[in-house]
Design a protein around this motif. Structure first.
Motif, PDB file in Angstrom:
ATOM      1  N   TYR A  22       0.879  -1.164   0.000  1.00 25.49           N
ATOM      2  CA  TYR A  22       0.000   0.000   0.000  1.00 25.49           C
ATOM      3  C   TYR A  22       0.920   1.218   0.000  1.00 25.49           C
ATOM      4  CZ  TYR A  22      -4.076   2.811   1.372  1.00 25.49           C
ATOM      5  OH  TYR A  22      -5.097   3.718   1.413  1.00 25.49           O
ATOM      6  N   PRO A  23       1.142   1.851  -1.172  1.00 31.12           N
ATOM      7  CA  PRO A  23       2.092   2.966  -1.269  1.00 31.12           C
ATOM      8  C   PRO A  23       1.728   4.112  -0.313  1.00 31.12           C
ATOM      9  CG  PRO A  23       1.410   2.245  -3.446  1.00 31.12           C
ATOM     10  CD  PRO A  23       0.515   1.554  -2.457  1.00 31.12           C
ATOM     11  N   GLY A  24       2.752   4.687   0.283  1.00 35.44           N
ATOM     12  CA  GLY A  24       2.548   5.783   1.225  1.00 35.44           C
ATOM     13  C   GLY A  24       2.284   5.256   2.624  1.00 35.44           C
ATOM     14  N   MET A  25       1.235   4.478   2.783  1.00 38.85           N
ATOM     15  CA  MET A  25       0.907   3.921   4.088  1.00 38.85           C
ATOM     16  C   MET A  25       2.001   2.954   4.553  1.00 38.85           C
ATOM     17  SD  MET A  25      -2.371   1.665   5.151  1.00 38.85           S
ATOM     18  CE  MET A  25      -3.310   2.356   6.483  1.00 38.85           C
ATOM     19  N   CYS A  26       2.519   2.174   3.650  1.00 38.55           N
ATOM     20  CA  CYS A  26       3.547   1.193   3.983  1.00 38.55           C
ATOM     21  C   CYS A  26       4.809   1.903   4.504  1.00 38.55           C
ATOM     22  CB  CYS A  26       3.878   0.363   2.743  1.00 38.55           C
ATOM     23  SG  CYS A  26       4.830  -1.094   3.089  1.00 38.55           S
ATOM     24  N   GLU A  27       5.268   2.910   3.792  1.00 35.28           N
ATOM     25  CA  GLU A  27       6.446   3.659   4.219  1.00 35.28           C
ATOM     26  C   GLU A  27       6.226   4.314   5.575  1.00 35.28           C
ATOM     27  OE1 GLU A  27       6.548   3.777  -0.347  1.00 35.28           O
ATOM     28  OE2 GLU A  27       5.033   3.752   1.229  1.00 35.28           O
ATOM     29  N   ARG A  28       5.048   4.912   5.769  1.00 36.40           N
ATOM     30  CA  ARG A  28       4.742   5.567   7.056  1.00 36.40           C
ATOM     31  C   ARG A  28       4.747   4.564   8.206  1.00 36.40           C
ATOM     32  NH1 ARG A  28       1.232   8.328   3.755  1.00 36.40           N
ATOM     33  NH2 ARG A  28      -0.568   7.086   4.387  1.00 36.40           N
ATOM     34  N   GLU A  53       8.379   3.610   8.934  1.00 36.69           N
ATOM     35  CA  GLU A  53       9.027   4.742   9.608  1.00 36.69           C
ATOM     36  C   GLU A  53       8.585   4.826  11.071  1.00 36.69           C
ATOM     37  OE1 GLU A  53       8.077   8.098   7.121  1.00 36.69           O
ATOM     38  OE2 GLU A  53       9.478   7.457   5.565  1.00 36.69           O
TER      39      GLU A  53
END
Length: 157
Positions: free
Chosen positions: A53-59, A62
């Motif tokens: 899930y792009p964006g959510m995965c990175e957040r 982090e």
């Protein structure tokens, strides 16, 4: 730093980046490298396809790294996770942790990979040698490890 990418990565380059970012303050650099393994030895795996899930995965990753920084005395983290079609033996995930001391680096690295497996929104589809494909389910042991890290009343893994 968290990177989600389709491209293969070089472990030595990632370690050098982590070391350079800590400017000589780290006495310990600990890393974990996950690779595509044969999930179904009887049938023979061919490849693994990872979606995220792009964006959510990175957040989320982090956030896990930030929790590790709050819990242990670490200087920096670096997580690289691949997505897309990956053949057997290819690297999937790199988790690197820099700290003044090895104990904190080891615990933080283990925490990040354990919790990443259950908290980050990734989905894995395995394709067998005969062409049959199926979605890989989360293992109960992975969920238990995450619960042990997050609940102080449970024994730490």
């Amino acid at each position: 730093m968290v990177l989600i990418q389709t491209e293969r990565f070089d472990v030595a380059t990632l370690i050098a980046q982590l070391q350079a970012r800590t400017a000589g303050q780290a006495g310990a650099l600990v890393h974990f490298l996950g690779t595509v393994r044969d999930y179904s030895p009887q049938a023979g795996s061919h490849s693994l396809f990872l979606e995220h899930y792009p964006g959510m995965c990175e957040r989320e990753i982090e956030s896990l790294c930030e929790r590790a920084r709050q819990r242990w005395d670490i200087l920096d983290t670096l997580v690289v996770h691949r997505v897309g079609e990956l053949p057997l033996g290819d690297p999937i995930v790199f988790v690197g942790v820099a700290s003044a001391h090895r104990g904190d680096a080891f615990r933080a690295c283990e925490y990040i990979i354990d919790t990443l497996k259950t908290r980050a929104p990734f989905w894995k589809r395995e394709t067998l040698a005969d062409g049959h494909a199926f979605w890989v389910q989360q293992r109960d042991t992975d969920a238990l490890k995450t619960a042990q890290w997050e609940d102080p009343s449970l024994p730490t893994p």
